[in-house]
Design a protein around this motif. Sequence first.
Motif, PDB file in Angstrom:
ATOM      1  N   VAL A   1      13.249   0.169  -4.861  1.00  0.00           N
ATOM      2  CA  VAL A   1      13.791   1.475  -5.247  1.00  0.00           C
ATOM      3  C   VAL A   1      13.398   1.801  -6.690  1.00  0.00           C
ATOM      4  O   VAL A   1      13.069   2.939  -7.022  1.00  0.00           O
ATOM      5  N   THR A   2      13.410   0.782  -7.531  1.00  0.00           N
ATOM      6  CA  THR A   2      13.066   0.998  -8.934  1.00  0.00           C
ATOM      7  C   THR A   2      11.597   1.406  -9.066  1.00  0.00           C
ATOM      8  O   THR A   2      11.267   2.332  -9.806  1.00  0.00           O
ATOM      9  N   VAL A   3      10.707   0.753  -8.309  1.00  0.00           N
ATOM     10  CA  VAL A   3       9.286   1.136  -8.340  1.00  0.00           C
ATOM     11  C   VAL A   3       9.132   2.594  -7.902  1.00  0.00           C
ATOM     12  O   VAL A   3       8.369   3.365  -8.488  1.00  0.00           O
ATOM     13  N   ALA A   4       9.890   2.968  -6.869  1.00  0.00           N
ATOM     14  CA  ALA A   4       9.795   4.342  -6.360  1.00  0.00           C
ATOM     15  C   ALA A   4      10.237   5.353  -7.418  1.00  0.00           C
ATOM     16  O   ALA A   4       9.602   6.400  -7.611  1.00  0.00           O
ATOM     17  N   LEU A   5      11.319   5.041  -8.122  1.00  0.00           N
ATOM     18  CA  LEU A   5      11.794   5.930  -9.180  1.00  0.00           C
ATOM     19  C   LEU A   5      10.788   5.975 -10.336  1.00  0.00           C
ATOM     20  O   LEU A   5      10.485   7.037 -10.884  1.00  0.00           O
ATOM     21  N   ARG A   6      10.241   4.787 -10.681  1.00  0.00           N
ATOM     22  CA  ARG A   6       9.240   4.734 -11.763  1.00  0.00           C
ATOM     23  C   ARG A   6       8.014   5.585 -11.423  1.00  0.00           C
ATOM     24  O   ARG A   6       7.380   6.161 -12.311  1.00  0.00           O
ATOM     25  N   THR A   7       7.680   5.659 -10.149  1.00  0.00           N
ATOM     26  CA  THR A   7       6.545   6.487  -9.723  1.00  0.00           C
ATOM     27  C   THR A   7       6.761   7.926 -10.182  1.00  0.00           C
ATOM     28  O   THR A   7       5.849   8.572 -10.724  1.00  0.00           O
ATOM     29  N   GLN A   8       7.963   8.423  -9.995  1.00  0.00           N
ATOM     30  CA  GLN A   8       8.262   9.798 -10.431  1.00  0.00           C
ATOM     31  C   GLN A   8       8.196   9.903 -11.947  1.00  0.00           C
ATOM     32  O   GLN A   8       7.708  10.891 -12.497  1.00  0.00           O
ATOM     33  N   GLN A   9       8.719   8.873 -12.613  1.00  0.00           N
ATOM     34  CA  GLN A   9       8.760   8.918 -14.080  1.00  0.00           C
ATOM     35  C   GLN A   9       7.347   8.879 -14.659  1.00  0.00           C
ATOM     36  O   GLN A   9       7.055   9.531 -15.662  1.00  0.00           O
ATOM     37  N   ILE A  10       6.455   8.138 -13.992  1.00  0.00           N
ATOM     38  CA  ILE A  10       5.062   8.084 -14.458  1.00  0.00           C
ATOM     39  C   ILE A  10       4.397   9.448 -14.286  1.00  0.00           C
ATOM     40  O   ILE A  10       3.693   9.933 -15.177  1.00  0.00           O
ATOM     41  N   ILE A  11       4.659  10.083 -13.132  1.00  0.00           N
ATOM     42  CA  ILE A  11       4.084  11.426 -12.922  1.00  0.00           C
ATOM     43  C   ILE A  11       4.628  12.389 -13.988  1.00  0.00           C
ATOM     44  O   ILE A  11       3.880  13.152 -14.597  1.00  0.00           O
ATOM     45  N   ALA A  12       5.936  12.297 -14.227  1.00  0.00           N
ATOM     46  CA  ALA A  12       6.566  13.238 -15.161  1.00  0.00           C
ATOM     47  C   ALA A  12       6.119  12.982 -16.594  1.00  0.00           C
ATOM     48  O   ALA A  12       5.765  13.921 -17.313  1.00  0.00           O
ATOM     49  N   GLU A  13       6.122  11.724 -17.002  1.00  0.00           N
ATOM     50  CA  GLU A  13       6.018  11.434 -18.427  1.00  0.00           C
ATOM     51  C   GLU A  13       4.636  10.963 -18.869  1.00  0.00           C
ATOM     52  O   GLU A  13       4.327  11.001 -20.056  1.00  0.00           O
TER      53      GLU A  13
ATOM     54  N   ASN B   1       0.822  -1.217   0.000  1.00  0.00           N
ATOM     55  CA  ASN B   1       0.000   0.000   0.000  1.00  0.00           C
ATOM     56  C   ASN B   1       0.852   1.262   0.000  1.00  0.00           C
ATOM     57  O   ASN B   1       0.391   2.331  -0.403  1.00  0.00           O
ATOM     58  N   ASN B   2       2.084   1.126   0.468  1.00  0.00           N
ATOM     59  CA  ASN B   2       2.957   2.300   0.530  1.00  0.00           C
ATOM     60  C   ASN B   2       3.249   2.882  -0.852  1.00  0.00           C
ATOM     61  O   ASN B   2       3.508   4.077  -0.980  1.00  0.00           O
ATOM     62  N   VAL B   3       3.200   2.038  -1.863  1.00  0.00           N
ATOM     63  CA  VAL B   3       3.427   2.520  -3.234  1.00  0.00           C
ATOM     64  C   VAL B   3       2.397   3.598  -3.564  1.00  0.00           C
ATOM     65  O   VAL B   3       2.707   4.621  -4.181  1.00  0.00           O
ATOM     66  N   VAL B   4       1.171   3.369  -3.118  1.00  0.00           N
ATOM     67  CA  VAL B   4       0.088   4.306  -3.411  1.00  0.00           C
ATOM     68  C   VAL B   4       0.289   5.603  -2.621  1.00  0.00           C
ATOM     69  O   VAL B   4       0.142   6.708  -3.151  1.00  0.00           O
ATOM     70  N   ARG B   5       0.638   5.457  -1.348  1.00  0.00           N
ATOM     71  CA  ARG B   5       0.883   6.666  -0.542  1.00  0.00           C
ATOM     72  C   ARG B   5       1.979   7.518  -1.180  1.00  0.00           C
ATOM     73  O   ARG B   5       1.850   8.732  -1.308  1.00  0.00           O
ATOM     74  N   VAL B   6       3.049   6.845  -1.569  1.00  0.00           N
ATOM     75  CA  VAL B   6       4.187   7.571  -2.140  1.00  0.00           C
ATOM     76  C   VAL B   6       3.773   8.287  -3.422  1.00  0.00           C
ATOM     77  O   VAL B   6       4.161   9.432  -3.662  1.00  0.00           O
ATOM     78  N   ALA B   7       2.939   7.634  -4.221  1.00  0.00           N
ATOM     79  CA  ALA B   7       2.522   8.250  -5.485  1.00  0.00           C
ATOM     80  C   ALA B   7       1.710   9.520  -5.223  1.00  0.00           C
ATOM     81  O   ALA B   7       1.902  10.545  -5.883  1.00  0.00           O
ATOM     82  N   ILE B   8       0.802   9.439  -4.247  1.00  0.00           N
ATOM     83  CA  ILE B   8      -0.026  10.609  -3.929  1.00  0.00           C
ATOM     84  C   ILE B   8       0.860  11.741  -3.398  1.00  0.00           C
ATOM     85  O   ILE B   8       0.726  12.909  -3.784  1.00  0.00           O
ATOM     86  N   GLN B   9       1.785  11.395  -2.534  1.00  0.00           N
ATOM     87  CA  GLN B   9       2.670  12.409  -1.949  1.00  0.00           C
ATOM     88  C   GLN B   9       3.564  13.025  -3.025  1.00  0.00           C
ATOM     89  O   GLN B   9       3.779  14.244  -3.056  1.00  0.00           O
ATOM     90  N   ALA B  10       4.090  12.174  -3.885  1.00  0.00           N
ATOM     91  CA  ALA B  10       4.975  12.673  -4.944  1.00  0.00           C
ATOM     92  C   ALA B  10       4.216  13.636  -5.850  1.00  0.00           C
ATOM     93  O   ALA B  10       4.740  14.680  -6.259  1.00  0.00           O
ATOM     94  N   LEU B  11       2.971  13.301  -6.135  1.00  0.00           N
ATOM     95  CA  LEU B  11       2.155  14.184  -6.975  1.00  0.00           C
ATOM     96  C   LEU B  11       1.963  15.536  -6.284  1.00  0.00           C
ATOM     97  O   LEU B  11       2.028  16.587  -6.930  1.00  0.00           O
ATOM     98  N   ALA B  12       1.762  15.513  -4.968  1.00  0.00           N
ATOM     99  CA  ALA B  12       1.627  16.772  -4.228  1.00  0.00           C
ATOM    100  C   ALA B  12       2.922  17.587  -4.319  1.00  0.00           C
ATOM    101  O   ALA B  12       2.880  18.809  -4.507  1.00  0.00           O
ATOM    102  N   GLY B  13       4.057  16.914  -4.206  1.00  0.00           N
ATOM    103  CA  GLY B  13       5.343  17.614  -4.314  1.00  0.00           C
ATOM    104  C   GLY B  13       5.491  18.280  -5.677  1.00  0.00           C
ATOM    105  O   GLY B  13       5.963  19.411  -5.790  1.00  0.00           O
ATOM    106  N   VAL B  14       5.056  17.570  -6.711  1.00  0.00           N
ATOM    107  CA  VAL B  14       5.167  18.096  -8.072  1.00  0.00           C
ATOM    108  C   VAL B  14       4.178  19.255  -8.270  1.00  0.00           C
ATOM    109  O   VAL B  14       4.536  20.311  -8.789  1.00  0.00           O
ATOM    110  N   LEU B  15       2.954  19.078  -7.819  1.00  0.00           N
ATOM    111  CA  LEU B  15       1.971  20.163  -7.959  1.00  0.00           C
ATOM    112  C   LEU B  15       2.349  21.357  -7.075  1.00  0.00           C
ATOM    113  O   LEU B  15       1.956  22.480  -7.345  1.00  0.00           O
ATOM    114  N   GLY B  16       3.130  21.085  -6.032  1.00  0.00           N
ATOM    115  CA  GLY B  16       3.629  22.164  -5.183  1.00  0.00           C
ATOM    116  C   GLY B  16       4.833  22.861  -5.787  1.00  0.00           C
ATOM    117  O   GLY B  16       5.251  23.910  -5.305  1.00  0.00           O
TER     118      GLY B  16
END
Lengths: 543, 137
Positions: free
Chosen positions: A365-377, A328-343
């Motif tokens: 670690v790779t999933v965490a990095l991919r989370t950012q790449q999905i938000i970005a790309e 479930n932490n993958v989901v939390r991280v994605a939501i938080q990362a999106l907030a960081g980007v929108l911020g």
Amino acid sequence: MNKQAWLNEKYPQQEERSQRFSTISDMEIEPVYTPDDLNGSNLEGIGYPGEYPYTRGVYPSMYRGRYWTMRQFAGFGTPEDTNQRFKLLLSEGQTGLSTAFDMPVLMGYDADHPRSLGEVGREGVSVSTIKDMERLFQDIPLDKVSTSMTVNCTASILLAMYVAVADKQGIPRNQISGTIQNDMLKEYIAQKEWICPPEPAVRIVTDMIEFCAKEVPRWHAVSISGYHIREAGSTAVQELAFTLADGIGYAQAGIERGLDVDEFAPRLSFFFDIHNDFFEEIAKLRAARRMWATIMKERFGAKNPRSMLLRTHCQTAGVSLTAQQPVNNVVRVAIQALAGVLGGTQSLHTNSMDETLALPTEESVTVALRTQQIIAEESGVTNFVDPLGGSWAIEALTDRMEKEAFAYIDRIDELGGIIRAIDIGFPQKEIADAAYRYQQQLDAREKVIVGVNSHAVEEERPMEILKIDPEVERSQIAQVTQVKQERDQAAAEEQLGRVHAAARNGQNLMPVLIDAVKAHCTVGEISDVYREVFGVYQDPAWL
Amino acid sequence: MSEEKILRILVAKAGLDGHDRGAKIIARALRDAGFEVIYTGLHQTPEMIAEAAVQEDVDAVGLSILSGAHMTLFPAILGALKERGADDVAVFGGGIVPEDDMPGLAQVGVKKVFTPGASTQEIVDWIWANVEPRSGL
């Protein structure tokens, strides 16, 4: 219909699911926001991206120009172990390095010190000597990557080592770039890794600010950090307030050193936590930018617009992750990362799902990095600059957090500044109170963590976690022992004597530290000089 | 509880890490639950913790550690208590402790390890059920 009439007549027609609606920081939220809730935050008040007061972003084009720097914090085991992880992250598309050191480095002990027993290489990479530092950055061109180093009370020593490694590789000092955390004030407030008391600690930080301004112009000599303040249990407003109060403390120290504010302020950088509460976090980053711009311009009289830019790294909230149902932490991280980007962050670390259990595995670690790449790309949000600007709710939250954080800063000024406030435990107690309040709310289920006090399940699927081989400790002890045996002992002692003299007479420590680490003086030995000259800070152990 | 001896508990922060959020919350919660609580502060060595336990005449020691050094420090603390004739002090702990390390900690005498997500009430209840006032003091 106006808002009050709507609240009185229309809204009560349906029942609410809760008696009280509040953010994770316990800031109460109204049912609806309208232009009446704004405090001057019309278009003129909030301005444009890249324009003072930078509420909407520090750059005009933001992620339409380039994405944020994807910077995953990494470090464990021997320097070779971490060097290998660095190379993996670079090959996976990461654009900057970020180094985690082990507890002995963070507290100023060598791998072979008795207090290091059991801690070597566990929470980060073990480094005692310049040889370790060379192994850590083996085959990584220091003029091509930017490196962040998370280290504080021994930051001066680690920066000296980094510069010394660059010197040895023949890279000019003005070609290396990066950030060293080096925020000692927040150590006393929150993270609590220290050697000496606050005043000498800030003197060392100021030495580094001065040295970098003159010699290593592409280096951020301090990363003013709210992350640890928040992780220690503060509210979002406290994080904002104490972080900027620390920033004021460093700016003041630089000016008292005789530096012009515009000489060093453009290299001050920030680091915030991004917690679960989506809108609160976005508003926090917007308020932070506006506050810092105002502080720089009005309080310190900065003239250079670059001094007014709050450029920040963000990391998703480690404290929000759960050991229960860790995927479930993958989901939390994605939501938080999106907030960081929108911020509007400049750089981001996304946590890995397994970090409440151990240091992350390569897969997580790779999933965490991919989370950012999905938000970005993929998500499309990066086509917009400050897309939430002008939302009445977001602007009202931004205004309110700014106002409440400035009230804290006024209080700290009344106490005589941040060092005095720390001496009497003001921020520490505010944070401990907030942390305890939140725990009570969790225990009473007034606040919810999915998988912990809501939707909990009996059996957990065990996860594959990273284990640190006990051999790491033995081999690092052997390494430091060997360096001490093979070095020119008289030269090392002479250099330690020079560090001692500079520490006493107030001369800038950085040049002598660079000589000392080149002569193979160790992290522990130099820290011992600090202990002797400056004294050791003891935890006041306030509850 | 009023007729019985009030349990004295040392909340101790072992190791080099500075993460004291958990230790402080537990110390406050135990105090609010009616125990007498002594908090050591950060960066304590095993000897310092054992010495404080003896000096303060506590019935239990609650250890907090988040640096990953629990397999070194917990046994060392139990050893240091034993050396001081205080091996009847109940030792429990909390922090980031992987499941695989639990049996090893139980074997050296750690009575309970609470992992992230435990409520303060759960810890209070466990102490009521498992900690006895030390006899002969």
